[in-house]
Motif scaffolding. Structure first.
Motif, PDB file in Angstrom:
ATOM      1  N   THR A   1       0.784  -1.225   0.281  1.00  0.00           N
ATOM      2  CA  THR A   1      -0.190  -0.046  -0.003  1.00  0.00           C
ATOM      3  C   THR A   1       1.030   1.155   0.141  1.00  0.00           C
ATOM      4  OG1 THR A   1      -1.596  -1.154   1.314  1.00  0.00           O
ATOM      5  CG2 THR A   1      -1.873   1.291   1.157  1.00  0.00           C
ATOM      6  N   LEU A   2       0.692   2.134  -0.798  1.00  0.00           N
ATOM      7  CA  LEU A   2       1.128   3.371  -0.859  1.00  0.00           C
ATOM      8  C   LEU A   2       1.170   4.239   0.231  1.00  0.00           C
ATOM      9  CD1 LEU A   2       3.046   4.887  -3.128  1.00  0.00           C
ATOM     10  CD2 LEU A   2       0.894   6.078  -3.808  1.00  0.00           C
ATOM     11  N   ARG A   3       1.945   4.874   0.947  1.00  0.00           N
ATOM     12  CA  ARG A   3       2.222   5.598   2.196  1.00  0.00           C
ATOM     13  C   ARG A   3       2.267   6.932   1.900  1.00  0.00           C
ATOM     14  NH1 ARG A   3       6.205   2.607   5.575  1.00  0.00           N
ATOM     15  NH2 ARG A   3       7.497   2.850   3.640  1.00  0.00           N
ATOM     16  N   LEU A   4       1.777   7.794   2.921  1.00  0.00           N
ATOM     17  CA  LEU A   4       2.215   9.205   2.871  1.00  0.00           C
ATOM     18  C   LEU A   4       3.550   9.556   2.923  1.00  0.00           C
ATOM     19  CD1 LEU A   4       1.250  12.186   3.249  1.00  0.00           C
ATOM     20  CD2 LEU A   4       1.225  11.962   5.395  1.00  0.00           C
ATOM     21  N   ARG A   5       4.546   8.462   3.725  1.00  0.00           N
ATOM     22  CA  ARG A   5       5.930   8.850   3.680  1.00  0.00           C
ATOM     23  C   ARG A   5       6.685   8.301   2.468  1.00  0.00           C
ATOM     24  NH1 ARG A   5       7.901   7.800   8.136  1.00  0.00           N
ATOM     25  NH2 ARG A   5      10.277   7.326   7.328  1.00  0.00           N
ATOM     26  N   ASP A   6       5.813   7.489   1.542  1.00  0.00           N
ATOM     27  CA  ASP A   6       6.361   7.214   0.372  1.00  0.00           C
ATOM     28  C   ASP A   6       6.220   8.288  -0.907  1.00  0.00           C
ATOM     29  OD1 ASP A   6       6.790   4.620   1.357  1.00  0.00           O
ATOM     30  OD2 ASP A   6       4.872   3.868   0.718  1.00  0.00           O
ATOM     31  N   ILE A   7       5.631   9.337  -0.483  1.00  0.00           N
ATOM     32  CA  ILE A   7       5.481  10.432  -1.738  1.00  0.00           C
ATOM     33  C   ILE A   7       5.974  11.568  -1.267  1.00  0.00           C
ATOM     34  CG2 ILE A   7       3.625   8.820  -2.578  1.00  0.00           C
ATOM     35  CD1 ILE A   7       1.809  11.505  -1.877  1.00  0.00           C
ATOM     36  N   SER A   8       5.821  12.001   0.119  1.00  0.00           N
ATOM     37  CA  SER A   8       5.881  13.246   0.660  1.00  0.00           C
ATOM     38  C   SER A   8       7.471  13.795   0.417  1.00  0.00           C
ATOM     39  CB  SER A   8       5.505  13.389   2.119  1.00  0.00           C
ATOM     40  OG  SER A   8       4.519  13.070   2.310  1.00  0.00           O
ATOM     41  N   ASN A   9       8.364  12.931   0.181  1.00  0.00           N
ATOM     42  CA  ASN A   9       9.752  13.257   0.136  1.00  0.00           C
ATOM     43  C   ASN A   9      10.152  13.747  -1.483  1.00  0.00           C
ATOM     44  OD1 ASN A   9       9.851  10.892  -0.964  1.00  0.00           O
ATOM     45  ND2 ASN A   9      11.503  10.371   0.565  1.00  0.00           N
ATOM     46  N   GLU A  10       9.005  13.701  -2.603  1.00  0.00           N
ATOM     47  CA  GLU A  10       9.382  13.800  -3.790  1.00  0.00           C
ATOM     48  C   GLU A  10       9.219  15.387  -4.044  1.00  0.00           C
ATOM     49  OE1 GLU A  10       9.970  11.881  -5.997  1.00  0.00           O
ATOM     50  OE2 GLU A  10       9.163   9.940  -5.271  1.00  0.00           O
ATOM     51  N   ALA A  11      10.216  15.859  -4.570  1.00  0.00           N
ATOM     52  CA  ALA A  11      10.663  17.332  -4.846  1.00  0.00           C
ATOM     53  C   ALA A  11       9.363  17.819  -5.483  1.00  0.00           C
ATOM     54  CB  ALA A  11      11.815  17.387  -5.337  1.00  0.00           C
ATOM     55  N   ILE A  12       8.705  16.975  -6.651  1.00  0.00           N
ATOM     56  CA  ILE A  12       8.116  17.691  -7.550  1.00  0.00           C
ATOM     57  C   ILE A  12       6.591  18.213  -7.051  1.00  0.00           C
ATOM     58  CG2 ILE A  12       6.942  15.366  -8.085  1.00  0.00           C
ATOM     59  CD1 ILE A  12       7.812  18.019 -10.528  1.00  0.00           C
TER      60      ILE A  12
END
Length: 259
Positions: free
Chosen positions: A2-13
């Motif tokens: 499952t995709l988690r908040l911490r999996d995407i929050s560090n994406e600079a985009i």
């Protein structure tokens, strides 16, 4: 997995949606008045950016002690942001205003993420949505105020969007944010791209209300830009994509008091 908040929050985009979120916030009259009376966009745009990003990254990646420390900073900063005089009244601790701020951050992050990586599947999207409640609850918003699911959020978003009003004060904040007269050269050099992406990610009515230029030629350029980002950004090395999160967390931790 499952995709988690911490999996995407560090994406600079995701930073490409930051100004969009702020403009949505200030278009809500009470929030806009609070920002207009207490904002330091013009005086120190870099400090404002640093504080906001540090807060978001610590919330997601920090230890419980670090989260407690950063939320204490924010609570103290918000303490003077209130007024019962004039209309609309505002208060940084008003839970409905906190809900709107959190909602704009969620919607802007998912708008950019979907544009670059593709829309997450239904299960991932619902999981991410539930986890985003932490942005509001860390601001002292009661957890039960966060809409129960994405369908409830969509209703809340439509109802809230109908209440948005872009007055001259909000337009002035927009100008201060997107046309800074101060700040380092790198920040001012980045602003044409930020203005363009911000305008592209806003809906047509708000874009027009804020006075951001747009036309069919810009629309075609925006679509080409998104296609290029979808092709290039996910293939960048992790150290480049996650540099802002790593940088701001390291800076925050290096400034932590020694125990």
């Amino acid at each position: 997995m499952t995709l988690r908040l911490r999996d995407i929050s560090n994406e600079a985009i995701l930073l490409a949606g930051g100004a969009r979120a702020i403009l949505l916030q200030v278009a809500m009259p009470a929030v806009g008045r609070g920002v207009a009376d207490h904002s330091d966009f013009t005086a120190d745009p870099v400090r404002r950016l640093r504080n906001t990003l540090t807060y978001l990254y610590v919330l997601v990646y920090g230890t419980p002690q670090e989260v407690e420390r950063i939320t204490g900073y924010v609570d103290r900063a918000h303490a003077p942001v209130h007024s019962d005089e004039g209309s609309p009244a505002y208060d940084a601790f008003d839970p409905h205003q906190q809900l709107w701020v959190a909602a704009t951050l969620y919607d802007s992050a998912l708008t950019v993420y979907g544009a670059v990586f593709g829309e997450p599947g239904a299960d991932d999207a619902e999981s991410l949505y539930r986890q985003y409640a932490v942005i509001g609850t860390a601001l002292q918003m009661p957890a039960e105020l966060w809409p129960a699911d994405r369908a409830a959020f969509a209703r809340y978003w439509r109802q809230s969007h109908a209440r948005l009003r872009v007055d001259e004060s909000a337009r002035r904040i927009c100008r201060d944010l997107l046309y800074p007269g101060t700040g380092p050269l790198w920040l001012r050099a980045a602003m044409p791209a930020m203005r363009f992406l911000t305008a592209g990610f806003l809906d047509a009515d708000l874009r027009s209300s804020f006075g951001l230029p747009w036309d069919p030629r810009r629309e075609r350029r925006f679509e080409r830009t998104l296609r290029l980002l979808r092709l290039v950004y996910p293939r960048l090395p992790g150290w480049a994509r996650h540099w802002p999160a790593r940088h701001y967390l390291t800076t925050f931790r290096s400034a932590s008091p020694r125990r």
